[in-house]
Design an enzyme around this catalytic site. Structure first.
Site, PDB file in Angstrom:
ATOM      1  N   LYS A  32      -8.821   3.921   7.964  1.00 20.01           N
ATOM      2  CA  LYS A  32      -7.565   4.567   7.561  1.00 20.01           C
ATOM      3  C   LYS A  32      -7.618   6.064   7.878  1.00 20.01           C
ATOM      4  CE  LYS A  32      -6.614   1.090   4.044  1.00 20.01           C
ATOM      5  NZ  LYS A  32      -6.510   0.679   2.642  1.00 20.01           N
ATOM      6  N   GLN A  73      -8.514   3.098  -2.930  1.00 18.53           N
ATOM      7  CA  GLN A  73      -8.937   1.833  -2.318  1.00 18.53           C
ATOM      8  C   GLN A  73      -9.342   0.832  -3.403  1.00 18.53           C
ATOM      9  OE1 GLN A  73      -8.636   1.080   0.900  1.00 18.53           O
ATOM     10  NE2 GLN A  73      -9.477  -0.956   0.652  1.00 18.53           N
ATOM     11  N   ASP A  86       1.108   3.017  -1.209  1.00 23.65           N
ATOM     12  CA  ASP A  86       0.655   1.620  -1.202  1.00 23.65           C
ATOM     13  C   ASP A  86       1.719   0.689  -1.792  1.00 23.65           C
ATOM     14  OD1 ASP A  86      -1.798   0.780  -0.135  1.00 23.65           O
ATOM     15  OD2 ASP A  86      -2.940   1.786  -1.703  1.00 23.65           O
TER      16      ASP A  86
END
Ligand code: GUN
Length: 308
Positions: free
Chosen positions: A65, A109, A132
């Site tokens: 990422k 994460q 997200d």
């Protein structure tokens, strides 16, 4: 390149949906938008990337990422915390990212190490920085069709279907898996009245009796069970489109790492029956990261609009 040659050698019917190539095209589009934004306003979209602990898979996802952000000309605020981090310490980090003007999006994460309250951590992310799409506010907005950040993997799957010419309207889409990250939101997006939606959706999970009786009805089958070989060729309707969301590490002698990656489908047998299939790696994964870049860019744009 080597992988392509392997695929060609297989006697398969399915056309591969090349997530890597689609992602590369979209990332170039995003890179250009970011460069224009920077030239016009001086603003560089920024993402706070938080990794807690040292799970090797999570570490490699986060590295991918961060590399993608850099390649798109975006800023990443990389935060690595030890597995011993307390809930209070993690919440304090998120609070700081919530208030940093150069950080337009926040990514924590998942999964978090044991002992940390994942739901509370997600709730602490400011909804306007929740790229997200995991906070209750964004999930709720998605459910009722309000503007929101769409979660990256489901959004990437819809983009793959759209960009590879798969007709979802009127199709029967069967989703395997009911996670908050993939199964539930992708089912929602496939059903909504929008491009890439309008499908009739069945959501299967570990409690489903006779899974094959459902998968055999699918025109579009999204497999997000988190388990290799969940779907084999005889469970697939001839001509179906199969999206394999799984990323599993299976021990493999003779590789540098000692493992190889495989999806949730038995690739070889499914490829004999499906009309289109996503490979693992090189399918859904690169699209997930691409949608994260897009959401981060959108977060920066929204911040600018609110300021003007
Ligand atoms: N873990 C697996 N997929 C994801 C994702 O899309 N976002 C975050 N934050 N964690 C994940």
């Amino acid at each position: 390149m080597g992988k392509n040659i392997q695929w060609e050698l297989l006697d398969m019917a399915a056309e591969l949906i090349d997530g890597k190539a689609l992602a590369a095209t979209m990332r170039e589009e995003i890179r250009q938008k970011v460069a224009e934004l920077k030239a016009k306003t001086g603003v560089v979209p920024g993402l706070g990337v938080v990794l807690v602990g040292d799970d090797p898979a999570s570490r490699s996802y986060v590295t991918a990422k961060e590399q993608a952000l850099a390649a798109a000309g975006m800023h990443s605020e990389d935060i690595r915390l030890p597995a011993t981090t307390t809930q209070e310490e993690l919440l304090a980090v998120i609070e700081r990212l919530n208030t940093m003007p150069e950080v337009h999006g926040i990514l924590v994460q998942l999964p978090l190490p044991k002992g940390l309250d994942e739901a509370a951590v997600i709730r602490a992310i400011a909804p306007e920085k929740d790229v997200d799409g995991f906070t209750p506010v964004n999930v709720g907005r998605m459910m009722i069709g309000e503007p929101c950040f769409l979660p990256c993997t489901p959004h990437g799957i819809i983009q793959m279907l759209l960009r590879s010419g798969v007709e979802t309207a009127g199709a029967h889409a069967v989703v395997i898996g009911r996670s908050n990250i993939v199964g539930k939101p992708v089912a929602q997006l496939l059903a909504r009245k929008a491009p890439g939606g309008n499908a009739t959706v069945t959501l299967c999970h570990t409690g489903t009796r006779d899974l094959a009786s459902f998968t055999r009805q699918a025109d579009i089958l999204v497999v997000a069970s988190g388990r290799p070989n969940t779907v084999t060729g005889e469970m697939v309707k001839p001509g179906a489109v199969v999206i394999d969301v799984g990323v599993n590490r299976v021990p493999c002698e003779g590789t540098k790492t000692g493992y190889r990656l495989c999806g949730d489908c038995d690739f070889d047998s499914v490829a004999q029956v499906a009309s289109k299939l996503t490979p693992v790696p090189g399918g859904v994964g690169p699209m997930t990261i691409t949608m994260l870049l897009e959401n981060t860019y959108q977060a920066a744009i929204r911040t600018l609009q609110e300021q003007s």
